[in-house]
Design a protein around this motif. Structure first.
Motif, PDB file in Angstrom:
ATOM      1  N   LEU A  14       0.800  -1.223   0.000  1.00 17.43           N
ATOM      2  CA  LEU A  14       0.000   0.000   0.000  1.00 17.43           C
ATOM      3  C   LEU A  14       0.833   1.275   0.000  1.00 17.43           C
ATOM      4  O   LEU A  14       0.381   2.303  -0.494  1.00 17.43           O
ATOM      5  CB  LEU A  14      -0.951   0.002   1.200  1.00 17.43           C
ATOM      6  CG  LEU A  14      -2.038  -1.071   1.158  1.00 17.43           C
ATOM      7  CD1 LEU A  14      -2.809  -1.102   2.467  1.00 17.43           C
ATOM      8  CD2 LEU A  14      -2.985  -0.847  -0.023  1.00 17.43           C
ATOM      9  N   PHE A  25      -5.555   1.598   5.850  1.00 18.56           N
ATOM     10  CA  PHE A  25      -5.381   0.204   6.260  1.00 18.56           C
ATOM     11  C   PHE A  25      -5.241   0.113   7.778  1.00 18.56           C
ATOM     12  O   PHE A  25      -5.838  -0.759   8.407  1.00 18.56           O
ATOM     13  CB  PHE A  25      -4.170  -0.410   5.552  1.00 18.56           C
ATOM     14  CG  PHE A  25      -3.958  -1.861   5.870  1.00 18.56           C
ATOM     15  CD1 PHE A  25      -4.889  -2.804   5.471  1.00 18.56           C
ATOM     16  CD2 PHE A  25      -2.839  -2.278   6.557  1.00 18.56           C
ATOM     17  CE1 PHE A  25      -4.703  -4.148   5.765  1.00 18.56           C
ATOM     18  CE2 PHE A  25      -2.641  -3.614   6.848  1.00 18.56           C
ATOM     19  CZ  PHE A  25      -3.574  -4.558   6.447  1.00 18.56           C
ATOM     20  N   TYR A  28      -8.638   0.801   9.243  1.00 17.50           N
ATOM     21  CA  TYR A  28      -9.491  -0.373   9.031  1.00 17.50           C
ATOM     22  C   TYR A  28      -9.177  -1.455  10.062  1.00 17.50           C
ATOM     23  O   TYR A  28     -10.078  -2.067  10.633  1.00 17.50           O
ATOM     24  CB  TYR A  28      -9.324  -0.935   7.616  1.00 17.50           C
ATOM     25  CG  TYR A  28      -9.725  -2.386   7.539  1.00 17.50           C
ATOM     26  CD1 TYR A  28     -11.068  -2.753   7.620  1.00 17.50           C
ATOM     27  CD2 TYR A  28      -8.770  -3.394   7.463  1.00 17.50           C
ATOM     28  CE1 TYR A  28     -11.437  -4.080   7.609  1.00 17.50           C
ATOM     29  CE2 TYR A  28      -9.135  -4.723   7.447  1.00 17.50           C
ATOM     30  CZ  TYR A  28     -10.465  -5.057   7.529  1.00 17.50           C
ATOM     31  OH  TYR A  28     -10.833  -6.383   7.529  1.00 17.50           O
ATOM     32  N   ALA A 108     -12.601   1.764   0.186  1.00 21.18           N
ATOM     33  CA  ALA A 108     -11.841   0.647   0.759  1.00 21.18           C
ATOM     34  C   ALA A 108     -12.657  -0.086   1.817  1.00 21.18           C
ATOM     35  O   ALA A 108     -12.753  -1.320   1.790  1.00 21.18           O
ATOM     36  CB  ALA A 108     -10.530   1.156   1.361  1.00 21.18           C
ATOM     37  N   ILE A 112     -13.774  -3.968   1.421  1.00 21.30           N
ATOM     38  CA  ILE A 112     -13.250  -4.949   2.381  1.00 21.30           C
ATOM     39  C   ILE A 112     -14.377  -5.602   3.167  1.00 21.30           C
ATOM     40  O   ILE A 112     -14.345  -6.806   3.437  1.00 21.30           O
ATOM     41  CB  ILE A 112     -12.231  -4.291   3.326  1.00 21.30           C
ATOM     42  CG1 ILE A 112     -10.976  -3.880   2.559  1.00 21.30           C
ATOM     43  CG2 ILE A 112     -11.856  -5.245   4.457  1.00 21.30           C
ATOM     44  CD1 ILE A 112     -10.019  -3.017   3.364  1.00 21.30           C
ATOM     45  N   ALA A 154      -3.240  -9.193  -3.268  1.00 23.92           N
ATOM     46  CA  ALA A 154      -3.113  -7.737  -3.101  1.00 23.92           C
ATOM     47  C   ALA A 154      -1.996  -7.201  -3.997  1.00 23.92           C
ATOM     48  O   ALA A 154      -2.155  -6.156  -4.635  1.00 23.92           O
ATOM     49  CB  ALA A 154      -2.849  -7.383  -1.645  1.00 23.92           C
ATOM     50  N   ASP A 168      -8.391   1.563  -6.281  1.00 23.42           N
ATOM     51  CA  ASP A 168      -9.321   0.846  -5.402  1.00 23.42           C
ATOM     52  C   ASP A 168      -9.291  -0.663  -5.633  1.00 23.42           C
ATOM     53  O   ASP A 168      -9.779  -1.427  -4.808  1.00 23.42           O
ATOM     54  CB  ASP A 168     -10.756   1.340  -5.607  1.00 23.42           C
ATOM     55  CG  ASP A 168     -10.947   2.760  -5.118  1.00 23.42           C
ATOM     56  OD1 ASP A 168     -10.138   3.223  -4.289  1.00 23.42           O
ATOM     57  OD2 ASP A 168     -11.919   3.408  -5.563  1.00 23.42           O
ATOM     58  N   TRP A 171      -8.108  -3.340  -2.881  1.00 20.06           N
ATOM     59  CA  TRP A 171      -8.930  -3.731  -1.725  1.00 20.06           C
ATOM     60  C   TRP A 171      -9.758  -4.978  -1.989  1.00 20.06           C
ATOM     61  O   TRP A 171     -10.227  -5.620  -1.054  1.00 20.06           O
ATOM     62  CB  TRP A 171      -9.825  -2.572  -1.307  1.00 20.06           C
ATOM     63  CG  TRP A 171      -9.069  -1.316  -1.021  1.00 20.06           C
ATOM     64  CD1 TRP A 171      -9.118  -0.143  -1.739  1.00 20.06           C
ATOM     65  CD2 TRP A 171      -8.118  -1.078   0.025  1.00 20.06           C
ATOM     66  NE1 TRP A 171      -8.263   0.788  -1.201  1.00 20.06           N
ATOM     67  CE2 TRP A 171      -7.641   0.232  -0.106  1.00 20.06           C
ATOM     68  CE3 TRP A 171      -7.623  -1.872   1.070  1.00 20.06           C
ATOM     69  CZ2 TRP A 171      -6.704   0.791   0.751  1.00 20.06           C
ATOM     70  CZ3 TRP A 171      -6.685  -1.316   1.925  1.00 20.06           C
ATOM     71  CH2 TRP A 171      -6.235  -0.003   1.763  1.00 20.06           C
ATOM     72  N   TRP A 172      -9.920  -5.344  -3.261  1.00 16.44           N
ATOM     73  CA  TRP A 172     -10.680  -6.546  -3.584  1.00 16.44           C
ATOM     74  C   TRP A 172      -9.934  -7.815  -3.171  1.00 16.44           C
ATOM     75  O   TRP A 172     -10.499  -8.909  -3.219  1.00 16.44           O
ATOM     76  CB  TRP A 172     -11.022  -6.584  -5.073  1.00 16.44           C
ATOM     77  CG  TRP A 172     -12.137  -5.641  -5.395  1.00 16.44           C
ATOM     78  CD1 TRP A 172     -12.025  -4.378  -5.901  1.00 16.44           C
ATOM     79  CD2 TRP A 172     -13.523  -5.866  -5.190  1.00 16.44           C
ATOM     80  NE1 TRP A 172     -13.263  -3.799  -6.028  1.00 16.44           N
ATOM     81  CE2 TRP A 172     -14.205  -4.699  -5.609  1.00 16.44           C
ATOM     82  CE3 TRP A 172     -14.271  -6.934  -4.694  1.00 16.44           C
ATOM     83  CZ2 TRP A 172     -15.595  -4.587  -5.543  1.00 16.44           C
ATOM     84  CZ3 TRP A 172     -15.647  -6.815  -4.634  1.00 16.44           C
ATOM     85  CH2 TRP A 172     -16.290  -5.653  -5.049  1.00 16.44           C
ATOM     86  N   TYR A 174      -9.295  -8.698  -0.268  1.00 24.92           N
ATOM     87  CA  TYR A 174      -9.977  -9.264   0.911  1.00 24.92           C
ATOM     88  C   TYR A 174     -11.134 -10.181   0.530  1.00 24.92           C
ATOM     89  O   TYR A 174     -11.163 -11.344   0.967  1.00 24.92           O
ATOM     90  CB  TYR A 174     -10.429  -8.144   1.857  1.00 24.92           C
ATOM     91  CG  TYR A 174      -9.351  -7.749   2.825  1.00 24.92           C
ATOM     92  CD1 TYR A 174      -9.203  -8.411   4.023  1.00 24.92           C
ATOM     93  CD2 TYR A 174      -8.467  -6.728   2.523  1.00 24.92           C
ATOM     94  CE1 TYR A 174      -8.205  -8.068   4.919  1.00 24.92           C
ATOM     95  CE2 TYR A 174      -7.464  -6.374   3.407  1.00 24.92           C
ATOM     96  CZ  TYR A 174      -7.337  -7.045   4.600  1.00 24.92           C
ATOM     97  OH  TYR A 174      -6.339  -6.711   5.472  1.00 24.92           O
TER      98      TYR A 174
END
Length: 193
Positions: A14, A25, A28, A108, A112, A154, A168, A171-172, A174
């Motif tokens: 990141l 992050f 989160y 994000a 997530i 990631a 973006d 973030w997928w 996760y």
């Protein structure tokens, strides 16, 4: 230690975007503990119940406990998903989020949080593995979810996202990692069952 290695890997990925992405992050990770901790606490109570009933050869009570814990964990995680979907901005503002952090963080958190329901089932079934003397299965699913799938996915999504101008996309990792982890967890569960 798995979580620490995963956080290190994700931060390294990141930081190539912006410092805001790493700040998101971190925020989160603090926010998700409010959703995940009740599930972990419930599972700590479920482990001895399943283990005692396994020892007593009371299969009906053992299966019912596993089923209910999986349902309750998933319900808690659905609540977390709804929360992250509806109010990501106010959640991030708890951490004095800047406009840049909000721009990065709102999508994000929404992306997530799509993984929460699958994570609840994985955590509940992982605890059942521990209770049934299959701790290696539990450890394997945790390693698979956080290191084998999450960090490499990631990395790939970050590189691809940067090449097409969609930050973006990272973030997928996760939801994708949770789907893969749930598949492995279900295979282990069917084998144990």
């Amino acid at each position: 230690s798995i979580g620490s290695v995963m956080m290190f890997g994700m931060n390294r990925i990141l930081i190539s975007f912006t410092e805001a992405a790493t700040a998101v992050f971190g925020a989160y990770f603090k926010l998700n503990s409010f959703i995940f901790m009740p599930v972990f606490g419930m599972n700590n109570g479920v482990v001895p119940i399943v283990a005692y009933n396994y020892g007593a050869q009371n299969r009906l009570r053992m299966v019912e406990t596993i089923k209910r814990s999986t349902i309750y964990a998933s319900c808690i995680m659905v609540f977390g998903t709804v929360l992250f979907q509806l109010i990501p901005g106010p959640l991030l503002k708890i951490f004095d989020a800047t406009d840049t952090m909000l721009t990065v963080g709102i999508p994000a958190l929404r992306i997530i949080s799509l993984s929460f329901c699958m994570a609840g089932a994985c955590i509940a079934l992982g605890s059942s593995f521990q209770a049934l003397g299959k701790a290696v299965y539990s450890m394997t699913t945790s390693i698979i979810r956080q290191l084998v799938f999450l960090v490499p996915i990631a990395y790939v999504l970050a590189r691809y996202g940067q090449s097409i101008g969609n930050d973006d996309l990272v973030w997928w990792c996760y939801p994708i990692a949770e789907i893969a982890s749930l598949g492995v967890t279900m295979l282990f569960f069917l084998r144990v069952y």
